[in-house]
Scaffold this motif. Structure first.
Motif, PDB file in Angstrom:
ATOM      1  N   THR A  71       0.728  -1.233   0.180  1.00 58.77           N
ATOM      2  CA  THR A  71       0.043   0.031  -0.108  1.00 58.77           C
ATOM      3  C   THR A  71       0.961   1.093   0.050  1.00 58.77           C
ATOM      4  N   THR A  72      -0.034   2.662   0.028  1.00 55.64           N
ATOM      5  CA  THR A  72       1.005   3.726  -0.085  1.00 55.64           C
ATOM      6  C   THR A  72       0.960   4.296   1.306  1.00 55.64           C
ATOM      7  N   ILE A  73       0.536   3.623   2.328  1.00 60.54           N
ATOM      8  CA  ILE A  73       0.648   4.077   3.552  1.00 60.54           C
ATOM      9  C   ILE A  73       2.003   4.383   4.263  1.00 60.54           C
ATOM     10  N   LYS A  84      -3.271  13.488   2.617  1.00 58.89           N
ATOM     11  CA  LYS A  84      -1.995  13.269   1.631  1.00 58.89           C
ATOM     12  C   LYS A  84      -2.318  13.573   0.316  1.00 58.89           C
ATOM     13  N   GLY A  85      -3.448  13.663   0.133  1.00 58.77           N
ATOM     14  CA  GLY A  85      -3.648  13.919  -1.357  1.00 58.77           C
ATOM     15  C   GLY A  85      -4.314  12.978  -2.105  1.00 58.77           C
ATOM     16  N   PHE A  86      -4.879  11.672  -1.554  1.00 58.63           N
ATOM     17  CA  PHE A  86      -5.814  10.723  -2.117  1.00 58.63           C
ATOM     18  C   PHE A  86      -7.119  10.685  -1.746  1.00 58.63           C
ATOM     19  N   PRO A  87      -7.638  11.641  -2.351  1.00 57.89           N
ATOM     20  CA  PRO A  87      -9.225  11.607  -1.893  1.00 57.89           C
ATOM     21  C   PRO A  87     -10.223  10.600  -1.997  1.00 57.89           C
ATOM     22  N   GLN A  89      -1.715   8.301  -8.213  1.00 57.30           N
ATOM     23  CA  GLN A  89      -1.272   9.646  -8.152  1.00 57.30           C
ATOM     24  C   GLN A  89      -1.694  10.351  -7.289  1.00 57.30           C
ATOM     25  N   LYS A  90      -1.044  11.201  -6.614  1.00 57.46           N
ATOM     26  CA  LYS A  90      -1.286  12.018  -5.483  1.00 57.46           C
ATOM     27  C   LYS A  90      -2.097  13.162  -6.221  1.00 57.46           C
ATOM     28  N   ARG A  91      -3.303  13.620  -5.537  1.00 60.64           N
ATOM     29  CA  ARG A  91      -4.009  14.799  -6.006  1.00 60.64           C
ATOM     30  C   ARG A  91      -3.483  16.355  -5.514  1.00 60.64           C
ATOM     31  N   GLU A  92      -3.008  17.198  -6.140  1.00 59.38           N
ATOM     32  CA  GLU A  92      -2.754  18.512  -5.888  1.00 59.38           C
ATOM     33  C   GLU A  92      -3.679  19.633  -6.639  1.00 59.38           C
ATOM     34  N   ASP A 147      -6.044  13.915 -15.050  1.00 59.54           N
ATOM     35  CA  ASP A 147      -4.967  14.432 -14.552  1.00 59.54           C
ATOM     36  C   ASP A 147      -4.522  16.044 -14.049  1.00 59.54           C
ATOM     37  N   SER A 148      -5.884  16.515 -13.659  1.00 58.39           N
ATOM     38  CA  SER A 148      -6.009  17.737 -12.882  1.00 58.39           C
ATOM     39  C   SER A 148      -7.041  17.877 -11.972  1.00 58.39           C
ATOM     40  N   THR A 149      -7.049  18.766 -10.993  1.00 54.12           N
ATOM     41  CA  THR A 149      -7.821  19.221  -9.957  1.00 54.12           C
ATOM     42  C   THR A 149      -8.104  20.619  -9.836  1.00 54.12           C
ATOM     43  N   THR A 150      -9.366  20.951  -9.980  1.00 50.07           N
ATOM     44  CA  THR A 150      -9.714  22.440 -10.050  1.00 50.07           C
ATOM     45  C   THR A 150     -10.766  22.812  -8.836  1.00 50.07           C
ATOM     46  N   LEU A 151     -10.099  23.645  -8.079  1.00 51.61           N
ATOM     47  CA  LEU A 151     -10.952  24.070  -6.776  1.00 51.61           C
ATOM     48  C   LEU A 151     -11.809  25.487  -7.378  1.00 51.61           C
ATOM     49  N   TYR A 152     -13.012  25.306  -6.787  1.00 55.97           N
ATOM     50  CA  TYR A 152     -14.098  26.662  -7.140  1.00 55.97           C
ATOM     51  C   TYR A 152     -14.369  27.082  -5.775  1.00 55.97           C
TER      52      TYR A 152
END
Length: 545
Positions: free
Chosen positions: A87-89, A127-130, A158-161, A221-226
């Motif tokens: 795991t990624t833990i 840590k960015g894994f929603p 893939q970690k989310r930023e 491959d992207s995360t957009t915050l509104y």
């Protein structure tokens, strides 16, 4: 009329029966379906306690209203070894959960499985894994009281930023506040709960607020915050009118001030304050100060002040200061800067050696704490603490004197319940010097100090003022309050040490124009009696636009 059913559950031994009874299962039920659900619920509780092999016999009907069953709990497994190698833990996460950790597995109490998995999952999200999800597989018995299993993570690798931030509603919201005040920026590890906590800080700003909770758009491959923001009314006009009887002439006298605060009119988060005050002692004050946050897109801001004070035809004093500030977080701020003061004697014939021209230079350091209760329109600030230290020297008549000046302003609202609260405020200033001049002494008294006294009528090199109020809200827009003020001051020039008292009452209510307040207070010192003729009535209006 329906009859309640009674349920009796026992174990295969007296010890097992005691364990079952300790779980406090429900014994009275409206129907048989409720009886069956309660037995299944009890079995699940036993699973979580480590009785993973427990079974119960057929449900027996003893009579028309009584049912019973017998549980065989078998072995209780108290611990489990979980393999997390694939795991990624991060093993750092596990240190607060287990004392037995290796690069491949960790050991926990079996009864803590659910709590442990929830904690690990929360940390994975942070840590960015929603989309992180955990599950156990391949569980097997290793010895009499232990199990072993494999921990699987179904989150994407893939970690989310945060790649993009889009503001809706208030497009000109200052970007520096986004980066330094809210601490949200592109490239930051994505954590929705943390983002919501950060945007809640907008409630502490006067010029912006959330119109709804933030939303996130995930693509491959992207995360957009509104962020959904709106600009709020933040300019304020504050003024008051005071009147009382002059002790010498027995005539009615008026005093008051005008205070204009302009905030974020340039969509930069800047503030500009203009103050003009004229009181019954022929004292006039003009003040302008501005605060420019996040200069040149840095976390450093600038505060500049100019204050001109004139005492009838006796003297004028000009204060100039420049401070740099750093906003640690929405509640904490620190300052450092310099202050220059120049005072000029206006009397052509001066019989007092303590009234003369002088100049002072101070270096200062300050700290400020602010806590808000934004849901309360009458009292939006709950706590304030401001401490300022000044060190420098005074020059007059070719003499240099080292001085220090300390200022404290603190207040706190103690909310007893929705309608009742207590207000406490402390204002304190101390000027330390080998000698003192009349025109450098601090001035206090009036609506923003000890009430029941004329504005700025008391001169001191040391003073402490405590204001207390009991407040009662008649409604969300109207309140009444008591006034109980105490003060102690020293004036080394006149060799005065005196205690002062102020008592009275007041009320305030929100109107379409703003917050209207009226205070009635009577002041006395420790050696005099109260006189109705010494009472002061103060009326003020704070209008927001």
């Amino acid at each position: 009329m329906s009859q309640n059913l009674h349920l009796t559950i026992t174990g295969s031994s007296e010890k097992e029966t005691t364990t079952i009874d300790s779980l406090n299962y429900i014994k009275t039920h409206p129907n048989f379906l409720s009886v069956k659900k309660e037995i299944d619920s009890l079995q699940n509780q036993l699973y979580k306690l480590g009785y993973i092999e427990n079974k119960y016999e057929d449900i027996l009907k003893l009579n028309d209203s009584t049912f019973s069953t017998i549980f065989n709990l078998k072995t209780q497994y108290k611990s489990i070894y979980l393999n997390y190698k694939d795991t990624t833990i991060d093993s750092e996460i596990l240190k607060s959960l287990s004392k037995t950790i290796t690069p491949e597995y960790f050991k926990i109490e079996f009864s803590n499985i659910e709590q442990t998995l929830n904690y690990i999952n929360t940390k994975q999200v942070e840590k960015g894994f929603p989309f992180a999800q955990l599950q156990l597989s391949n569980i097997r018995i290793t010895d009499k009281h232990s199990l072993r299993g494999r921990l699987l993570s179904t989150s994407e690798n893939q970690k989310r930023e945060i790649n993009n931030i889009i503001i809706k509603g208030y497009d000109k919201f200052p970007q520096s506040y986004l980066k330094y005040y809210l601490k949200i920026k592109a490239g930051q590890t994505f954590n929705l709960n943390e983002t919501k906590e950060k945007t809640a800080r907008l409630n502490n700003l006067r010029f912006a607020s959330e119109s709804k909770s933030p939303e996130v758009l995930f693509s491959k491959d992207s995360t957009t915050l509104y962020l959904y923001l709106e600009k709020t009314k933040s300019n304020a006009f504050d003024g008051f009118l005071g009147f009382g009887t002059n002790e010498d002439t027995n005539q009615l006298q008026f005093d008051g001030y005008l205070n204009l605060n302009l905030t974020n009119n340039l969509n930069y988060g800047e503030t500009l304050r203009l103050l003009y005050k004229s009181d019954e002692n022929e004292q006039k004050t003009f003040e302008v100060n501005t605060s420019l946050p996040y200069l040149f897109k840095t976390p450093i801001g600038l505060d500049v002040l100019l204050r001109i004070f004139k005492k009838d035809s006796s003297f004028t004093t000009v204060n100039q200061s420049a401070k740099l500030h750093y906003q640690i977080n929405p509640k904490h701020k620190i300052y450092t800067g310099v202050t220059f003061t120049e005072s000029n004697n206006l009397l052509s014939e001066n019989t007092s050696i303590s009234l003369t021209d002088y100049k002072t230079n101070y270096h200062n350091i300050a700290y400020e704490f602010m806590s808000y209760q934004t849901e309360d329109p009458l009292f939006p600030i709950n706590t304030k603490f401001y401490l300022e230290t000044n060190f420098g020297r005074r020059e007059h008549n070719n003499t240099k004197t080292h001085q220090s000046l300390f200022n404290i302003e603190a207040f706190k609202i103690l909310n007893i319940n929705f309608k009742n609260s207590l207000f406490f405020k402390l204002t304190s200033s101390i000027l330390n010097s080998d000698t003192y001049l009349d025109n450098e002494l601090m001035r206090f008294g009036g609506i923003n100090s000890i009430r029941g006294f004329e504005e700025n009528s008391i001169y001191a090199n040391l003073f402490n003022v405590i204001n207390t109020e009991y407040r009662y809200k008649v409604s969300n827009a109207i309140y009444i309050h008591s006034i109980t003020d105490f003060a102690y001051y020293q004036n080394q020039i006149t060799n005065t040490k005196e205690k002062l008292y102020g008592f009275g009452f007041g009320f305030g209510f929100l109107t379409k124009a703003g917050l209207l307040k009226l205070n009635y207070a009577n002041g006395k010192n420790e050696n005099t009696v109260f006189k109705i003729s010494n009472s002061k009535i103060h009326i003020s209006l704070v209008a927001t636009f």
